[in-house]
Design a protein around this motif. Structure first.
Motif, PDB file in Angstrom:
ATOM      1  N   HIS A 195      35.614  -9.048  -6.805  1.00  0.00           N
ATOM      2  CA  HIS A 195      34.881  -8.779  -5.569  1.00  0.00           C
ATOM      3  C   HIS A 195      33.393  -8.579  -5.853  1.00  0.00           C
ATOM      4  O   HIS A 195      32.549  -9.000  -5.064  1.00  0.00           O
ATOM      5  CB  HIS A 195      35.472  -7.567  -4.850  1.00  0.00           C
ATOM      6  CG  HIS A 195      36.839  -7.818  -4.313  1.00  0.00           C
ATOM      7  ND1 HIS A 195      37.977  -7.493  -5.012  1.00  0.00           N
ATOM      8  CD2 HIS A 195      37.254  -8.397  -3.164  1.00  0.00           C
ATOM      9  CE1 HIS A 195      39.040  -7.844  -4.309  1.00  0.00           C
ATOM     10  NE2 HIS A 195      38.628  -8.405  -3.179  1.00  0.00           N
ATOM     11  N   LYS A 245      30.577 -10.918  -4.177  1.00  0.00           N
ATOM     12  CA  LYS A 245      29.444 -10.322  -3.451  1.00  0.00           C
ATOM     13  C   LYS A 245      28.133 -10.949  -3.934  1.00  0.00           C
ATOM     14  O   LYS A 245      27.291 -11.344  -3.121  1.00  0.00           O
ATOM     15  CB  LYS A 245      29.425  -8.809  -3.647  1.00  0.00           C
ATOM     16  CG  LYS A 245      28.281  -8.112  -2.945  1.00  0.00           C
ATOM     17  CD  LYS A 245      28.374  -6.600  -3.160  1.00  0.00           C
ATOM     18  CE  LYS A 245      27.251  -5.890  -2.472  1.00  0.00           C
ATOM     19  NZ  LYS A 245      26.042  -5.785  -3.291  1.00  0.00           N
ATOM     20  N   MET A 269      32.286  -6.584   2.619  1.00  0.00           N
ATOM     21  CA  MET A 269      31.775  -5.225   2.474  1.00  0.00           C
ATOM     22  C   MET A 269      32.597  -4.204   3.256  1.00  0.00           C
ATOM     23  O   MET A 269      32.466  -3.004   3.033  1.00  0.00           O
ATOM     24  CB  MET A 269      30.297  -5.164   2.875  1.00  0.00           C
ATOM     25  CG  MET A 269      29.394  -6.035   1.999  1.00  0.00           C
ATOM     26  SD  MET A 269      29.663  -5.817   0.211  1.00  0.00           S
ATOM     27  CE  MET A 269      29.144  -4.123   0.016  1.00  0.00           C
ATOM     28  N   GLN A 270      33.471  -4.669   4.127  1.00  0.00           N
ATOM     29  CA  GLN A 270      34.382  -3.765   4.839  1.00  0.00           C
ATOM     30  C   GLN A 270      35.637  -3.454   4.015  1.00  0.00           C
ATOM     31  O   GLN A 270      36.422  -2.597   4.383  1.00  0.00           O
ATOM     32  CB  GLN A 270      34.796  -4.357   6.181  1.00  0.00           C
ATOM     33  CG  GLN A 270      33.697  -4.374   7.190  1.00  0.00           C
ATOM     34  CD  GLN A 270      34.189  -4.787   8.561  1.00  0.00           C
ATOM     35  OE1 GLN A 270      35.275  -5.320   8.725  1.00  0.00           O
ATOM     36  NE2 GLN A 270      33.382  -4.527   9.563  1.00  0.00           N
ATOM     37  N   ASN A 271      35.800  -4.154   2.908  1.00  0.00           N
ATOM     38  CA  ASN A 271      36.962  -3.966   2.044  1.00  0.00           C
ATOM     39  C   ASN A 271      36.768  -2.681   1.242  1.00  0.00           C
ATOM     40  O   ASN A 271      36.135  -2.685   0.199  1.00  0.00           O
ATOM     41  CB  ASN A 271      37.118  -5.168   1.111  1.00  0.00           C
ATOM     42  CG  ASN A 271      38.292  -5.030   0.170  1.00  0.00           C
ATOM     43  OD1 ASN A 271      39.004  -4.037   0.180  1.00  0.00           O
ATOM     44  ND2 ASN A 271      38.487  -6.037  -0.653  1.00  0.00           N
ATOM     45  N   THR A 272      37.313  -1.591   1.730  1.00  0.00           N
ATOM     46  CA  THR A 272      37.141  -0.307   1.050  1.00  0.00           C
ATOM     47  C   THR A 272      38.397   0.140   0.318  1.00  0.00           C
ATOM     48  O   THR A 272      38.369   1.131  -0.397  1.00  0.00           O
ATOM     49  CB  THR A 272      36.741   0.785   2.061  1.00  0.00           C
ATOM     50  OG1 THR A 272      37.754   0.864   3.077  1.00  0.00           O
ATOM     51  CG2 THR A 272      35.395   0.471   2.697  1.00  0.00           C
ATOM     52  N   GLU A 273      39.492  -0.581   0.489  1.00  0.00           N
ATOM     53  CA  GLU A 273      40.755  -0.154  -0.110  1.00  0.00           C
ATOM     54  C   GLU A 273      41.076  -0.852  -1.421  1.00  0.00           C
ATOM     55  O   GLU A 273      41.752  -0.293  -2.275  1.00  0.00           O
ATOM     56  CB  GLU A 273      41.896  -0.386   0.878  1.00  0.00           C
ATOM     57  CG  GLU A 273      41.783   0.476   2.106  1.00  0.00           C
ATOM     58  CD  GLU A 273      42.916   0.241   3.073  1.00  0.00           C
ATOM     59  OE1 GLU A 273      43.983  -0.226   2.649  1.00  0.00           O
ATOM     60  OE2 GLU A 273      42.720   0.529   4.258  1.00  0.00           O
ATOM     61  N   TYR A 274      40.610  -2.089  -1.565  1.00  0.00           N
ATOM     62  CA  TYR A 274      40.964  -2.857  -2.754  1.00  0.00           C
ATOM     63  C   TYR A 274      39.728  -3.599  -3.235  1.00  0.00           C
ATOM     64  O   TYR A 274      39.250  -4.507  -2.573  1.00  0.00           O
ATOM     65  CB  TYR A 274      42.090  -3.848  -2.419  1.00  0.00           C
ATOM     66  CG  TYR A 274      42.432  -4.768  -3.556  1.00  0.00           C
ATOM     67  CD1 TYR A 274      43.130  -4.299  -4.657  1.00  0.00           C
ATOM     68  CD2 TYR A 274      42.031  -6.093  -3.546  1.00  0.00           C
ATOM     69  CE1 TYR A 274      43.434  -5.140  -5.720  1.00  0.00           C
ATOM     70  CE2 TYR A 274      42.325  -6.948  -4.601  1.00  0.00           C
ATOM     71  CZ  TYR A 274      43.033  -6.458  -5.686  1.00  0.00           C
ATOM     72  OH  TYR A 274      43.319  -7.283  -6.735  1.00  0.00           O
ATOM     73  N   TRP A 275      39.185  -3.159  -4.361  1.00  0.00           N
ATOM     74  CA  TRP A 275      37.969  -3.769  -4.880  1.00  0.00           C
ATOM     75  C   TRP A 275      38.094  -3.872  -6.389  1.00  0.00           C
ATOM     76  O   TRP A 275      38.463  -2.909  -7.046  1.00  0.00           O
ATOM     77  CB  TRP A 275      36.760  -2.906  -4.520  1.00  0.00           C
ATOM     78  CG  TRP A 275      35.451  -3.591  -4.746  1.00  0.00           C
ATOM     79  CD1 TRP A 275      34.776  -3.666  -5.928  1.00  0.00           C
ATOM     80  CD2 TRP A 275      34.665  -4.305  -3.800  1.00  0.00           C
ATOM     81  NE1 TRP A 275      33.611  -4.381  -5.767  1.00  0.00           N
ATOM     82  CE2 TRP A 275      33.520  -4.782  -4.472  1.00  0.00           C
ATOM     83  CE3 TRP A 275      34.812  -4.589  -2.443  1.00  0.00           C
ATOM     84  CZ2 TRP A 275      32.529  -5.522  -3.834  1.00  0.00           C
ATOM     85  CZ3 TRP A 275      33.829  -5.311  -1.821  1.00  0.00           C
ATOM     86  CH2 TRP A 275      32.703  -5.778  -2.500  1.00  0.00           C
TER      87      TRP A 275
END
Length: 108
Positions: A93, A97, A83-89
């Protein structure tokens, strides 16, 4: 330490995860690599599979006994780190999740 959990074998597993190589990950697990092993940085392999967004490898590791509540070097679970992955989703993903939420709630 068995050869299947030697640092070189864990590095090979980590590399296979990062390449999203399901067949090699499966072969290494079958050979006896611990699904809760940690990479050289101290992070559980499951966290690496979640970070790259590989639902097939995440599922495989969980089915092999990986603990979704195992924490990384910063104290985060695979779901929390994801959930900290804000640059590549991407779509992978989203699937990861959902898988982690399901397995994490089942562990409680």
């Amino acid at each position: 330490m068995s050869m299947t959990n030697a640092p070189s074998t864990i590095a090979r597993m980590d590399d296979a995860i990062n390449r999203d190589d399901l067949d090699e990950v499966a072969a290494l697990l079958k050979a006896g690599v611990d699904p809760n092993a940690r990479d050289v940085a101290g992070d559980p392999l499951l966290i690496n599979a979640a970070w790259i967004g590989s639902p097939s490898i995440v599922n495989l590791l969980l089915q092999a006994g990986a603990d979704p509540l195992l924490r990384d070097r910063d104290g985060l679970t695979a779901l929390e780190r994801l959930m900290q992955n804000t640059e590549y989703w991407d779509e992978g993903h989203d699937q990861v999740k959902q898988i982690l939420e399901q397995f994490s709630s089942a562990k409680h």
